[in-house]
Write a protein that holds these residues in place. Sequence first.
Motif, PDB file in Angstrom:
ATOM      1  N   THR A 194       3.143  -7.462  -4.705  1.00  0.00           N
ATOM      2  CA  THR A 194       2.306  -6.454  -4.070  1.00  0.00           C
ATOM      3  C   THR A 194       3.070  -5.130  -4.080  1.00  0.00           C
ATOM      4  O   THR A 194       4.259  -5.085  -3.792  1.00  0.00           O
ATOM      5  N   GLN A 195       2.357  -4.073  -4.422  1.00  0.00           N
ATOM      6  CA  GLN A 195       2.995  -2.767  -4.575  1.00  0.00           C
ATOM      7  C   GLN A 195       3.157  -2.088  -3.222  1.00  0.00           C
ATOM      8  O   GLN A 195       2.198  -2.001  -2.439  1.00  0.00           O
ATOM      9  N   VAL A 196       4.351  -1.591  -2.978  1.00  0.00           N
ATOM     10  CA  VAL A 196       4.628  -0.767  -1.804  1.00  0.00           C
ATOM     11  C   VAL A 196       5.107   0.596  -2.298  1.00  0.00           C
ATOM     12  O   VAL A 196       6.072   0.687  -3.076  1.00  0.00           O
ATOM     13  N   THR A 197       4.409   1.630  -1.879  1.00  0.00           N
ATOM     14  CA  THR A 197       4.771   2.989  -2.260  1.00  0.00           C
ATOM     15  C   THR A 197       5.007   3.808  -1.000  1.00  0.00           C
ATOM     16  O   THR A 197       4.126   3.904  -0.143  1.00  0.00           O
ATOM     17  N   VAL A 198       6.201   4.358  -0.906  1.00  0.00           N
ATOM     18  CA  VAL A 198       6.561   5.190   0.246  1.00  0.00           C
ATOM     19  C   VAL A 198       6.673   6.626  -0.249  1.00  0.00           C
ATOM     20  O   VAL A 198       7.561   6.960  -1.038  1.00  0.00           O
ATOM     21  N   SER A 199       5.744   7.441   0.197  1.00  0.00           N
ATOM     22  CA  SER A 199       5.689   8.809  -0.298  1.00  0.00           C
ATOM     23  C   SER A 199       4.951   9.688   0.695  1.00  0.00           C
ATOM     24  O   SER A 199       4.028   9.235   1.376  1.00  0.00           O
ATOM     25  N   GLY A 213      11.959 -16.392   0.129  1.00  0.00           N
ATOM     26  CA  GLY A 213      12.621 -15.124  -0.099  1.00  0.00           C
ATOM     27  C   GLY A 213      11.644 -14.024  -0.414  1.00  0.00           C
ATOM     28  O   GLY A 213      10.561 -14.277  -0.957  1.00  0.00           O
ATOM     29  N   TRP A 214      12.014 -12.824  -0.039  1.00  0.00           N
ATOM     30  CA  TRP A 214      11.300 -11.624  -0.452  1.00  0.00           C
ATOM     31  C   TRP A 214      12.223 -10.844  -1.384  1.00  0.00           C
ATOM     32  O   TRP A 214      13.384 -10.577  -1.037  1.00  0.00           O
ATOM     33  N   TYR A 215      11.691 -10.498  -2.535  1.00  0.00           N
ATOM     34  CA  TYR A 215      12.414  -9.716  -3.519  1.00  0.00           C
ATOM     35  C   TYR A 215      11.628  -8.436  -3.780  1.00  0.00           C
ATOM     36  O   TYR A 215      10.428  -8.359  -3.496  1.00  0.00           O
ATOM     37  N   ARG A 216      12.293  -7.470  -4.352  1.00  0.00           N
ATOM     38  CA  ARG A 216      11.578  -6.270  -4.782  1.00  0.00           C
ATOM     39  C   ARG A 216      12.138  -5.784  -6.112  1.00  0.00           C
ATOM     40  O   ARG A 216      13.298  -6.017  -6.437  1.00  0.00           O
ATOM     41  N   GLN A 217      11.260  -5.121  -6.832  1.00  0.00           N
ATOM     42  CA  GLN A 217      11.638  -4.588  -8.138  1.00  0.00           C
ATOM     43  C   GLN A 217      11.085  -3.178  -8.259  1.00  0.00           C
ATOM     44  O   GLN A 217       9.863  -2.985  -8.301  1.00  0.00           O
ATOM     45  N   ALA A 218      11.988  -2.224  -8.310  1.00  0.00           N
ATOM     46  CA  ALA A 218      11.613  -0.832  -8.497  1.00  0.00           C
ATOM     47  C   ALA A 218      11.480  -0.554  -9.995  1.00  0.00           C
ATOM     48  O   ALA A 218      12.075  -1.265 -10.823  1.00  0.00           O
ATOM     49  N   GLY A 239       0.819  -1.195   0.000  1.00  0.00           N
ATOM     50  CA  GLY A 239       0.000   0.000   0.000  1.00  0.00           C
ATOM     51  C   GLY A 239       0.850   1.242   0.000  1.00  0.00           C
ATOM     52  O   GLY A 239       2.058   1.192  -0.260  1.00  0.00           O
ATOM     53  N   LEU A 240       0.202   2.357   0.295  1.00  0.00           N
ATOM     54  CA  LEU A 240       0.868   3.651   0.351  1.00  0.00           C
ATOM     55  C   LEU A 240       1.152   3.997   1.811  1.00  0.00           C
ATOM     56  O   LEU A 240       0.249   3.925   2.654  1.00  0.00           O
ATOM     57  N   VAL A 241       2.381   4.365   2.095  1.00  0.00           N
ATOM     58  CA  VAL A 241       2.769   4.713   3.453  1.00  0.00           C
ATOM     59  C   VAL A 241       3.722   5.900   3.403  1.00  0.00           C
ATOM     60  O   VAL A 241       4.460   6.071   2.428  1.00  0.00           O
ATOM     61  N   GLN A 242       3.697   6.700   4.436  1.00  0.00           N
ATOM     62  CA  GLN A 242       4.602   7.848   4.501  1.00  0.00           C
ATOM     63  C   GLN A 242       6.007   7.410   4.930  1.00  0.00           C
ATOM     64  O   GLN A 242       6.159   6.387   5.614  1.00  0.00           O
ATOM     65  N   PRO A 243       7.006   8.177   4.568  1.00  0.00           N
ATOM     66  CA  PRO A 243       8.365   7.863   5.040  1.00  0.00           C
ATOM     67  C   PRO A 243       8.405   7.761   6.559  1.00  0.00           C
ATOM     68  O   PRO A 243       7.784   8.564   7.263  1.00  0.00           O
ATOM     69  N   ARG A 280      11.544   4.080   3.696  1.00  0.00           N
ATOM     70  CA  ARG A 280      12.122   5.205   2.971  1.00  0.00           C
ATOM     71  C   ARG A 280      11.548   5.245   1.566  1.00  0.00           C
ATOM     72  O   ARG A 280      11.045   4.237   1.063  1.00  0.00           O
ATOM     73  N   THR A 281      11.656   6.378   0.920  1.00  0.00           N
ATOM     74  CA  THR A 281      11.122   6.494  -0.430  1.00  0.00           C
ATOM     75  C   THR A 281      11.781   5.484  -1.371  1.00  0.00           C
ATOM     76  O   THR A 281      11.136   4.984  -2.294  1.00  0.00           O
ATOM     77  N   GLU A 282      13.031   5.178  -1.126  1.00  0.00           N
ATOM     78  CA  GLU A 282      13.735   4.229  -1.979  1.00  0.00           C
ATOM     79  C   GLU A 282      13.293   2.777  -1.770  1.00  0.00           C
ATOM     80  O   GLU A 282      13.738   1.878  -2.500  1.00  0.00           O
ATOM     81  N   ASP A 283      12.433   2.539  -0.795  1.00  0.00           N
ATOM     82  CA  ASP A 283      11.863   1.206  -0.617  1.00  0.00           C
ATOM     83  C   ASP A 283      10.669   0.979  -1.547  1.00  0.00           C
ATOM     84  O   ASP A 283      10.120  -0.134  -1.592  1.00  0.00           O
ATOM     85  N   THR A 284      10.261   2.009  -2.247  1.00  0.00           N
ATOM     86  CA  THR A 284       9.141   1.887  -3.178  1.00  0.00           C
ATOM     87  C   THR A 284       9.462   0.868  -4.262  1.00  0.00           C
ATOM     88  O   THR A 284      10.485   0.963  -4.944  1.00  0.00           O
TER      89      THR A 284
END
Length: 114
Positions: free
Chosen positions: A108-113, A35-40, A10-14, A85-89
Amino acid sequence: QVQLVESGGGLVQPGGSLRLSCAASGSSVSSYTMGWYRQAPGKQRVLVAVLTSGGSNDTNSVKGRFTVSRDNARNTVFLQMNSLRTEDTAVYYCNARRATHVYWGQGTQVTVSS
């Protein structure tokens, strides 16, 4: 065969927190390396955290902020993310691996903003 379904993004603040879940069916997560992976956007998919069948875990570059855990009774793996952090998006993916067998969730989308 393992089916993996991620949730909790979801959307979360820094500075905020999220807990991602990866619910498995078809086989027990306790017998896999999870494992947990992420792709920006525009970047390669990278490993964020790993939890072996023996219980060893590693959170690589996010050590101290992210924690990976497993609930065998619920057949679910979690990624607790703190001090975001924003870079975790990114889109976060769950992965199960055993020998030559590798399975992925849909992400699942993670947005840090702010």
